[in-house]
Design an enzyme around this catalytic site. Structure first.
Site, short mmCIF file in Angstrom:
data_model
loop_
_atom_site.label_atom_id
_atom_site.label_comp_id
_atom_site.label_asym_id
_atom_site.label_seq_id
_atom_site.Cartn_x
_atom_site.Cartn_y
_atom_site.Cartn_z
N LYS A 1 29.26 29.56 -80.80
CA LYS A 1 28.67 28.45 -81.04
C LYS A 1 28.39 28.46 -82.07
O LYS A 1 27.70 27.65 -82.74
CB LYS A 1 28.78 27.48 -79.83
CG LYS A 1 27.05 26.72 -79.70
CD LYS A 1 26.72 25.98 -78.29
CE LYS A 1 25.45 25.38 -78.25
NZ LYS A 1 25.34 24.49 -77.52
N ASP A 2 26.68 29.48 -82.57
CA ASP A 2 26.16 29.22 -83.42
C ASP A 2 27.58 29.45 -84.78
O ASP A 2 26.83 29.17 -86.00
CB ASP A 2 25.13 30.15 -83.41
CG ASP A 2 24.11 29.49 -82.59
OD1 ASP A 2 24.58 27.98 -82.10
OD2 ASP A 2 23.21 29.66 -82.00
N ARG B 1 26.01 15.93 -80.57
CA ARG B 1 27.57 16.56 -79.13
C ARG B 1 27.54 15.49 -77.71
O ARG B 1 27.30 13.98 -77.51
CB ARG B 1 28.04 16.90 -79.16
CG ARG B 1 29.01 17.21 -78.03
CD ARG B 1 30.05 18.76 -77.47
NE ARG B 1 28.48 19.78 -77.56
CZ ARG B 1 28.28 19.86 -76.43
NH1 ARG B 1 28.48 18.56 -75.36
NH2 ARG B 1 26.54 20.22 -75.38
N ARG C 1 13.61 19.48 -79.96
CA ARG C 1 13.90 20.73 -79.67
C ARG C 1 12.76 21.06 -79.17
O ARG C 1 12.08 20.90 -78.71
CB ARG C 1 13.60 21.36 -80.97
CG ARG C 1 14.69 20.18 -82.42
CD ARG C 1 14.83 20.85 -83.65
NE ARG C 1 14.91 22.69 -83.82
CZ ARG C 1 14.49 23.32 -84.46
NH1 ARG C 1 14.07 22.29 -85.82
NH2 ARG C 1 14.93 24.00 -84.59
N ARG D 1 11.42 22.71 -73.30
CA ARG D 1 12.29 21.84 -72.86
C ARG D 1 11.90 21.43 -71.25
O ARG D 1 11.93 19.41 -71.41
CB ARG D 1 13.67 21.57 -73.15
CG ARG D 1 13.98 22.71 -74.55
CD ARG D 1 14.97 21.89 -74.55
NE ARG D 1 15.74 22.91 -76.11
CZ ARG D 1 16.77 22.97 -77.29
NH1 ARG D 1 18.18 22.21 -76.41
NH2 ARG D 1 16.54 23.37 -78.24
N CYS E 1 28.02 21.21 -86.68
CA CYS E 1 26.90 21.07 -85.07
C CYS E 1 27.09 19.65 -84.96
O CYS E 1 26.03 19.57 -84.60
CB CYS E 1 26.09 22.58 -84.84
SG CYS E 1 25.08 22.51 -86.01
#
Length: 324
Positions: A79-80, A127, A145, A151, A238
């Site tokens: 997905k990057d 998203r 981030r 996280r 993205c």
């Protein structure tokens, strides 16, 4: 036998993913060494990813290392990868996909539906933010981030009530025990390509490509090709709130490729959800057809709406894990 130099980012998740690919190649009899490559996304740990350049911020340094011959192959979270083809490199393998879903890590093991109104939920993904807002649960979604531990520590230390991460990354890191809920795609469609890896080689290196191609999984490539073709046709990256998930299913006349997608306004006040079924042999065509359907129904306007909420990060810790 020559040594294969595998380029990887330095983060725990990236090295775990790259080590998995290296182990698959070693099992086939090849010698592999990992070569760490620093990327812009790793060096700048405070700027929101969309402002850094979005898709590709973790890719360009690895591709440069490939092209100039410092490494022979590189592993990315699929997905990057930008959807625009790179003339100097080729994705020689997309191995079997890990769980593509998003995962909730919440205080007290609460599910999304159990979180009280005004609960603080962290995510760095437009998203995820948009789809969380669209659920109408009264959550306060805040930017985030940092690496996986950073996280999740926001939850354990009480700064946030929950964070949303990719299930695939947590599974690869052995952290699924922290997950409160795996989010059903009906609630939150993942990012195109989420859970899949891409093994890239130089376009003119047919030898390495042939060695790596053994790792390619046919169904995973078909599904992610459809998802990424949709994203490309929408001309979205993205920073756009687009989710998509394709699955190979058994139809009346044999295997079919089922593709679902959502385009959401940045604030989650409006969304479009559409789906199509097509031939697994032509996945890009299916992705483009579904994108056209979404565009006909107003997807471009939704994506062009400016965000109305603060997307700044709540932490400035290092080692961002884009794959989550």
């Amino acid at each position: 036998m020559s040594m294969l130099r595998l380029g990887t980012r330095r983060s725990a998740l990236a090295t775990t993913q790259s080590s998995w690919v290296a182990d698959q190649l070693r099992a086939l009899g090849h010698e592999v060494e990992l070569v760490e490559v620093s990327t812009e996304g790793d060096r700048d740990q405070t700027t929101p990813l969309a402002q850094l350049g979005g898709t590709g911020v973790f890719v360009s340094a690895l591709r440069a290392a490939l092209v100039d011959g410092r490494v022979d192959l590189a592993v990315h979270s699929l997905k990057d990868l930008p959807t625009t083809p790179d003339p100097d490199t080729v994705v020689a393998a997309i191995p079997v996909r890990e769980d593509p879903r998003d995962a909730l890590v919440a205080r007290d093991g609460l599910t999304l539906g159990e979180l009280p109104a005004r609960s603080r939920v962290g995510t760095g993904s437009p998203r995820r933010r948009a789809q969380l807002e669209a659920l109408g649960l009264g959550l306060v979604v805040t930017g985030l981030r940092g690496n996986v531990d950073t996280r999740m520590r926001q939850v354990t230390e009480g700064h946030l009530d929950a964070v949303v991460l990719a299930a695939a990354g947590l599974r690869r890191l052995g952290r699924l025990d922290a997950v409160s809920e795996l989010l059903d795609p009906i609630q939150m469609l993942p990012a195109p390509g989420q859970g899949a890896l891409a093994v890239e080689v130089r376009a003119d290196d047919a030898h390495t490509a042939s060695l790596v191609a053994v790792l390619d999984d046919h169904d995973t490539r078909a599904c992610t090709t459809a998802e990424r073709a949709l994203l490309a046709e929408l001309e979205a990256g993205c920073s756009a709130p687009v989710g998509a998930l394709a699955e190979v299913v058994e139809g009346v006349d044999g295997p079919e490729l089922s593709l679902r997608a959502v385009v959401t306004s940045h604030d989650g006040t409006a969304d479009l959800r559409r789906s199509l079924v097509g031939d697994p042999a032509t996945p890009a065509d299916l992705g483009r057809r579904l994108a056209h359907l979404l565009l006909e129904d107003g997807a471009a306007q939704l994506m062009s709406d400016s965000p109305t909420t603060d997307h700044s990060p709540t932490t400035d810790h290092p080692a961002t894990e884009r794959a989550l």
